[in-house]
Design a protein around this motif. Structure first.
Motif, PDB file in Angstrom:
ATOM      1  N   LEU A  51     -18.723   4.248  -8.126  1.00  0.00           N
ATOM      2  CA  LEU A  51     -17.391   3.785  -7.725  1.00  0.00           C
ATOM      3  C   LEU A  51     -16.592   3.351  -8.951  1.00  0.00           C
ATOM      4  O   LEU A  51     -17.135   2.753  -9.855  1.00  0.00           O
ATOM      5  CB  LEU A  51     -17.496   2.617  -6.742  1.00  0.00           C
ATOM      6  CG  LEU A  51     -18.279   2.900  -5.455  1.00  0.00           C
ATOM      7  CD1 LEU A  51     -18.324   1.645  -4.593  1.00  0.00           C
ATOM      8  CD2 LEU A  51     -17.651   4.037  -4.694  1.00  0.00           C
ATOM      9  N   ASN A  80      -8.271   6.495   1.118  1.00  0.00           N
ATOM     10  CA  ASN A  80      -9.001   5.672   0.159  1.00  0.00           C
ATOM     11  C   ASN A  80      -8.234   5.680  -1.160  1.00  0.00           C
ATOM     12  O   ASN A  80      -7.778   6.727  -1.616  1.00  0.00           O
ATOM     13  CB  ASN A  80     -10.404   6.265  -0.033  1.00  0.00           C
ATOM     14  CG  ASN A  80     -11.311   5.373  -0.852  1.00  0.00           C
ATOM     15  OD1 ASN A  80     -10.929   4.300  -1.265  1.00  0.00           O
ATOM     16  ND2 ASN A  80     -12.525   5.835  -1.097  1.00  0.00           N
ATOM     17  N   ASN A  81      -8.099   4.523  -1.801  1.00  0.00           N
ATOM     18  CA  ASN A  81      -7.313   4.466  -3.033  1.00  0.00           C
ATOM     19  C   ASN A  81      -8.147   4.079  -4.254  1.00  0.00           C
ATOM     20  O   ASN A  81      -7.618   3.578  -5.241  1.00  0.00           O
ATOM     21  CB  ASN A  81      -6.139   3.484  -2.876  1.00  0.00           C
ATOM     22  CG  ASN A  81      -6.596   2.064  -2.595  1.00  0.00           C
ATOM     23  OD1 ASN A  81      -7.780   1.799  -2.469  1.00  0.00           O
ATOM     24  ND2 ASN A  81      -5.643   1.142  -2.484  1.00  0.00           N
ATOM     25  N   ASN A  82      -9.461   4.311  -4.187  1.00  0.00           N
ATOM     26  CA  ASN A  82     -10.278   4.123  -5.382  1.00  0.00           C
ATOM     27  C   ASN A  82     -11.065   5.409  -5.645  1.00  0.00           C
ATOM     28  O   ASN A  82     -11.347   6.183  -4.727  1.00  0.00           O
ATOM     29  CB  ASN A  82     -11.247   2.944  -5.240  1.00  0.00           C
ATOM     30  CG  ASN A  82     -12.317   3.196  -4.193  1.00  0.00           C
ATOM     31  OD1 ASN A  82     -12.030   3.142  -2.999  1.00  0.00           O
ATOM     32  ND2 ASN A  82     -13.538   3.468  -4.618  1.00  0.00           N
ATOM     33  N   VAL A  83     -11.388   5.635  -6.903  1.00  0.00           N
ATOM     34  CA  VAL A  83     -12.110   6.846  -7.294  1.00  0.00           C
ATOM     35  C   VAL A  83     -13.571   6.716  -6.876  1.00  0.00           C
ATOM     36  O   VAL A  83     -14.220   5.713  -7.149  1.00  0.00           O
ATOM     37  CB  VAL A  83     -12.026   7.075  -8.813  1.00  0.00           C
ATOM     38  CG1 VAL A  83     -12.850   8.281  -9.209  1.00  0.00           C
ATOM     39  CG2 VAL A  83     -10.568   7.255  -9.226  1.00  0.00           C
ATOM     40  N   GLU A  84     -14.075   7.733  -6.199  1.00  0.00           N
ATOM     41  CA  GLU A  84     -15.455   7.720  -5.730  1.00  0.00           C
ATOM     42  C   GLU A  84     -16.117   9.040  -6.106  1.00  0.00           C
ATOM     43  O   GLU A  84     -15.605  10.109  -5.793  1.00  0.00           O
ATOM     44  CB  GLU A  84     -15.478   7.533  -4.217  1.00  0.00           C
ATOM     45  CG  GLU A  84     -16.857   7.381  -3.620  1.00  0.00           C
ATOM     46  CD  GLU A  84     -16.799   7.134  -2.122  1.00  0.00           C
ATOM     47  OE1 GLU A  84     -16.902   8.128  -1.380  1.00  0.00           O
ATOM     48  OE2 GLU A  84     -16.637   5.974  -1.710  1.00  0.00           O
ATOM     49  N   THR A 100       0.835  -1.202   0.000  1.00  0.00           N
ATOM     50  CA  THR A 100       0.000   0.000   0.000  1.00  0.00           C
ATOM     51  C   THR A 100       0.869   1.249   0.000  1.00  0.00           C
ATOM     52  O   THR A 100       0.585   2.228  -0.701  1.00  0.00           O
ATOM     53  CB  THR A 100      -0.928   0.013   1.231  1.00  0.00           C
ATOM     54  OG1 THR A 100      -1.742  -1.166   1.212  1.00  0.00           O
ATOM     55  CG2 THR A 100      -1.815   1.254   1.246  1.00  0.00           C
TER      56      THR A 100
END
Length: 259
Positions: free
Chosen positions: A259, A112-116, A89
């Motif tokens: 998401l 957070n490591n995802n696009v939201e 990470t």
């Protein structure tokens, strides 16, 4: 672990599988407590104030992160700690993410490591729109036309399912008509009404309440109120929104998470 929102329907199944894998890999399991959206803003800070024993908690700039970090509510995450226990990470996360998550130069969260993307839309009764021969709803104006017509001609239904703004301070329709339509973005939910425009390269911060767009929104709401489009008891209404929807009393605003 404390998470925000209601417990999902398949919680036992999903977390059962998760705990099986965690037990195999790190000899630990996770027990989760969910704080419902209806009262999480009250319960969340009380967890810290009461020194409750928990290991992990969801946090964000809108969910007490800065506040609790400054109060000593979180464990500081050092570079040595992250490189030792989360090496993949640490390497995969852009360095700017780590920097942006710091409070007074110290880190207390794993970003957070995802696009939201959050979007706001309206739900309405298409059968009622057709029944009253109303125009297609594709703008604030056509939505108001629909609401006023339903309020006038349909008995037992509240046209607009308004509800108190709760911890967000802005109502969901505020976010649609004021923020989204004008490219406004709040500096922080706790710093309402300070905002900036997403398409303004200067990043100038302004007071939303001083804008002509906000004045227009108040006039829009006053027109709806004068025409009976929402309940006069909205501020004190404690009914469950979705139960009212299922009962056919009104369609609410809805948050759409992409998401």
């Amino acid at each position: 672990m404390i998470l925000l929102g209601p417990q999902p329907g398949d919680y036992d199944k999903v977390f059962g599988e998760l705990n099986t894998k965690l037990k195999e890999k790190i000899n630990a399991t996770v027990e989760t407590e969910f704080l419902d959206w209806s009262d999480w803003t009250q319960k969340y800070p009380l967890k810290f104030a009461a020194n409750e024993d928990f290991d992990l908690v969801y946090t964000a700039n809108w969910a007490f992160y800065n506040d609790q970090a400054l109060k000593g509510g979180f464990l500081e995450l050092t570079d040595d700690m992250l490189t030792k226990y989360m090496p993949q990470t640490w390497e995969a996360m852009p360095k700017v993410n780590w920097q942006q998550a710091k409070v007074d130069g110290k880190l207390y969260m794993v970003p957070n490591n995802n696009v939201e993307v959050t979007d706001k839309v309206v739900l309405y009764r298409e059968d009622l729109r057709k029944k009253h021969n109303l125009p297609e709803i594709n703008s604030a104006e056509s939505y108001a036309t629909y609401l006023k017509a339903i309020a006038k001609d349909e008995k037992g239904i509240t046209a607009f399912g308004a509800k108190p703004a709760d911890g967000w301070k802005f109502h969901e329709l505020d976010q649609t008509l004021l923020e989204q339509n004008n490219n406004f973005n709040l500096v922080d939910a706790s710093l309402l009404p300070l905002a900036y425009k997403l398409d303004d390269a200067s990043g100038k911060v302004f007071n939303i309440y001083d804008t002509p767009e906000f004045t227009s929104l108040l006039q829009y709401y006053k027109d709806l109120a004068d025409n009976g489009a929402w309940s006069k008891n909205v501020v004190s209404n404690k009914n469950d929104v979705w139960q009212d929807v299922k009962a056919g009393r009104y369609p609410p605003m809805r948050t759409i998470w992409v998401l």
